[in-house]
Enzyme design. Structure first.
Site, PDB file in Angstrom:
ATOM      1  N   ASP A 103       0.799  -1.223   0.000  1.00 20.44           N
ATOM      2  CA  ASP A 103       0.000   0.000   0.000  1.00 20.44           C
ATOM      3  C   ASP A 103       0.833   1.275   0.000  1.00 20.44           C
ATOM      4  O   ASP A 103       1.989   1.284   0.401  1.00 20.44           O
ATOM      5  CB  ASP A 103      -0.984   0.012   1.176  1.00 20.44           C
ATOM      6  CG  ASP A 103      -0.314  -0.250   2.524  1.00 20.44           C
ATOM      7  OD1 ASP A 103       0.733  -0.922   2.561  1.00 20.44           O
ATOM      8  OD2 ASP A 103      -0.837   0.235   3.545  1.00 20.44           O
ATOM      9  N   GLU A 121      -0.674  -2.227   5.182  1.00 24.64           N
ATOM     10  CA  GLU A 121       0.297  -2.161   6.289  1.00 24.64           C
ATOM     11  C   GLU A 121       0.182  -0.833   7.014  1.00 24.64           C
ATOM     12  O   GLU A 121       0.372  -0.748   8.220  1.00 24.64           O
ATOM     13  CB  GLU A 121       1.728  -2.365   5.762  1.00 24.64           C
ATOM     14  CG  GLU A 121       2.764  -2.561   6.861  1.00 24.64           C
ATOM     15  CD  GLU A 121       3.113  -1.294   7.612  1.00 24.64           C
ATOM     16  OE1 GLU A 121       3.247  -1.356   8.854  1.00 24.64           O
ATOM     17  OE2 GLU A 121       3.252  -0.231   6.990  1.00 24.64           O
ATOM     18  N   GLU A 122      -0.124   0.229   6.255  1.00 26.01           N
ATOM     19  CA  GLU A 122      -0.205   1.567   6.871  1.00 26.01           C
ATOM     20  C   GLU A 122      -1.464   1.727   7.718  1.00 26.01           C
ATOM     21  O   GLU A 122      -1.647   2.751   8.356  1.00 26.01           O
ATOM     22  CB  GLU A 122      -0.172   2.657   5.779  1.00 26.01           C
ATOM     23  CG  GLU A 122       1.094   2.678   4.939  1.00 26.01           C
ATOM     24  CD  GLU A 122       2.318   3.223   5.678  1.00 26.01           C
ATOM     25  OE1 GLU A 122       2.161   3.650   6.837  1.00 26.01           O
ATOM     26  OE2 GLU A 122       3.402   3.209   5.096  1.00 26.01           O
ATOM     27  N   HIS A 128       7.882   8.509   4.511  1.00 25.82           N
ATOM     28  CA  HIS A 128       6.640   9.281   4.618  1.00 25.82           C
ATOM     29  C   HIS A 128       6.837  10.741   4.217  1.00 25.82           C
ATOM     30  O   HIS A 128       6.010  11.585   4.534  1.00 25.82           O
ATOM     31  CB  HIS A 128       6.031   9.209   6.033  1.00 25.82           C
ATOM     32  CG  HIS A 128       5.453   7.858   6.345  1.00 25.82           C
ATOM     33  ND1 HIS A 128       4.401   7.657   7.224  1.00 25.82           N
ATOM     34  CD2 HIS A 128       5.768   6.619   5.891  1.00 25.82           C
ATOM     35  CE1 HIS A 128       4.118   6.378   7.305  1.00 25.82           C
ATOM     36  NE2 HIS A 128       4.947   5.716   6.499  1.00 25.82           N
TER      37      HIS A 128
HETATM   38 ZN    ZN Z   1       4.959   3.714   6.361  1.00 23.59          ZN
HETATM   39 ZN    ZN Z   2       6.412   1.081   5.443  1.00 26.58          ZN
END
Ligand code: ZN
Ligand code: ZN
Length: 434
Positions: free
Chosen positions: A107, A165-166, A395
């Site tokens: 993702d 995962e986020e 990020h």
């Molecule tokens: Zn991340």
């Molecule tokens: Zn990551």
């Protein structure tokens, strides 16, 4: 919290093997290098395509389609729609043995890309800013390589391409926890699992430590309810904004005054919402935050402390409050014995001076759910171009990993999987003349 019994059972399979150098023979090692060279152009293309078409958590439809199509074309047993958009593929080796898994996440994040790469995101406001496009490409590349040395594989390799995962969107399940619930570690039973994360340090380096290497991450929301009044007549109301300010300040003392400084923890309020107008005493304020901690004791203690601070402050001024506290990811745990068994593989591939220890990071990863069930080995892969200015962090809208990390990641994942299986099937000892 951690499932010690399951670990012990799996370690019976995996950690009793002798600790040594890379277990794969020189011929196979050379073949891996040759296969990586062959797949490199295609896998870079795939990575760029995924980078251009990033998809948010639980919405990885096109990415999953691409991954599944590639795995199917390799002749693997492929399952789609696992935990919504997850893809799982099984490569059965030419020789019998246990099963290990390589896990990648797929993702992207709700970030507008600011880099100037020619394969920049085409989805406005969505970007692979955490490098999951690189993770997916590495796992896919490993499958492409390993399928060509199938006969050498002593057991099975499961490729897990995980969504969300986020974090799944609110009110949706997703990620590693749901993958496990849907049986990803069964049929055949997975004995150990490997994962990696790109890291803004030099290409060619990897970072690994045993024990908790990433923190547990919790989410919380505090609501403070006072009473509105005219902004010029505060004595007739209960000012939720002033109380929220007190709460934000006091919560910082939870970490600095009530938590053992040698056992790190973080408390961040990332969002405040409240009030209606400049001249109205605010009736309601909502605060949202995250807590990161490594130890079970802090993970238990901090929510209670938050609750008592918030209650104490709000009650003192006649306001009411509520706390919604949710534990999400446990800390990522590298089992020490399994780590010791597999560390020589990292060293064997990269060189001794290129594998560095890393103190626990307060970021989080839902790989932790797998590593609670079976021995997990999670490491960080350098993706910064050496000699250049510090890389943009994970990020960040400028995050731009060096693609030379991809073939290296493929090589590491291939060797880790093969060595883990090999070490369960140690060669017959040479007959001794003595
Ligand atoms: Zn991340
Ligand atoms: Zn990551």
């Amino acid at each position: 919290m951690r499932n010690r019994t399951a670990l012990a059972v799996c370690l019976g399979l995996f950690a009793l093997a002798p600790i040594g150098l890379m277990a794969v023979d020189a011929k196979t090692s050379l073949k891996i290098d040759q296969e990586i060279e062959k797949v490199r152009p295609e896998i870079i293309k795939i990575r760029r395509f995924i980078h251009m078409s990033p998809e948010l958590s639980n919405r990885e439809y096109e990415t999953a389609k691409l991954v599944a199509a590639k795995l199917t074309s390799l002749g693997l047993e492929v399952k789609t729609g696992v935990a919504r958009t997850g893809v799982v593929a099984l490569l059965r080796g030419g020789q019998p043995g246990p099963t290990v898994a390589l896990r990648a996440d797929m993702d992207a994040l709700p970030i507008q890309e600011a880099t100037s790469v020619p394969f920049k995101s085409l989805n406005p406001g969505v970007m692979h800013a955490c490098g999951h496009d690189v993770h997916t490409s590495i796992a896919l590349g490993a499958a492409m390589v390993l399928v060509n040395i199938k006969d050498k594989i002593k057991g099975n390799i499961k490729f897990i391409f995980q969504p969300a995962e986020e974090g799944a969107p609110q009110d949706e399940e997703g990620g590693a926890e749901l993958m496990i619930k849907e049986g990803v570690l069964e049929n055949p039973t997975v004995g150990a699992i490997f994962g990696l994360h790109v890291w803004p340090e030099n290409v060619g380096q990897a970072y690994f430590s045993t024990g908790n290497i990433m923190a547990g991450a919790d989410w919380f929301e505090i609501q403070i309810k006072g009473r509105s009044a005219h902004g010029a007549r505060p004595h007739e109301g209960i000012d939720a904004v002033v109380l929220a300010a007190e709460v934000v300040t006091a919560l910082q003392t939870v970490i600095s005054r009530a938590i053992d400084p040698t056992d790190p923890a973080v408390l961040t309020i990332g969002k405040i919402e409240g009030g209606t107008r400049s001249n109205i005493i605010a009736e309601k304020v909502t605060l949202e935050g995250t807590v990161r901690a490594l130890s079970d004791s802090n993970r238990k203690k901090i929510p209670q402390l938050i609750e008592s601070v918030v209650k104490g402050i709000t009650q003192a001024f006649g306001a009411t409050s509520s706390l919604d506290y949710r534990q999400s990811n446990p800390p990522v745990f590298n089992h020490p014995e399994f780590g010791e068994t597999m560390l020589p593989t990292l060293v064997g591939v990269l060189g001794k001076d290129k594998v560095l220890p890393l103190p626990p990071q307060m970021v989080a990863e839902d790989f932790s759910f797998y590593a609670q069930k079976i021995p997990g080995f999670y490491f960080f892969l350098g993706v910064k171009t050496p000699g250049q200015a510090p890389a943009a962090p994970l990020h960040s809208s400028n995050f731009n990993p060096d693609e030379r990390s991809i073939p290296l990641g493929i090589k590491l994942m291939c060797h880790l999987a093969l060595d883990a299986l090999e070490k369960q099937n140690p060669p017959e000892p040479e007959p001794s003349n003595l």
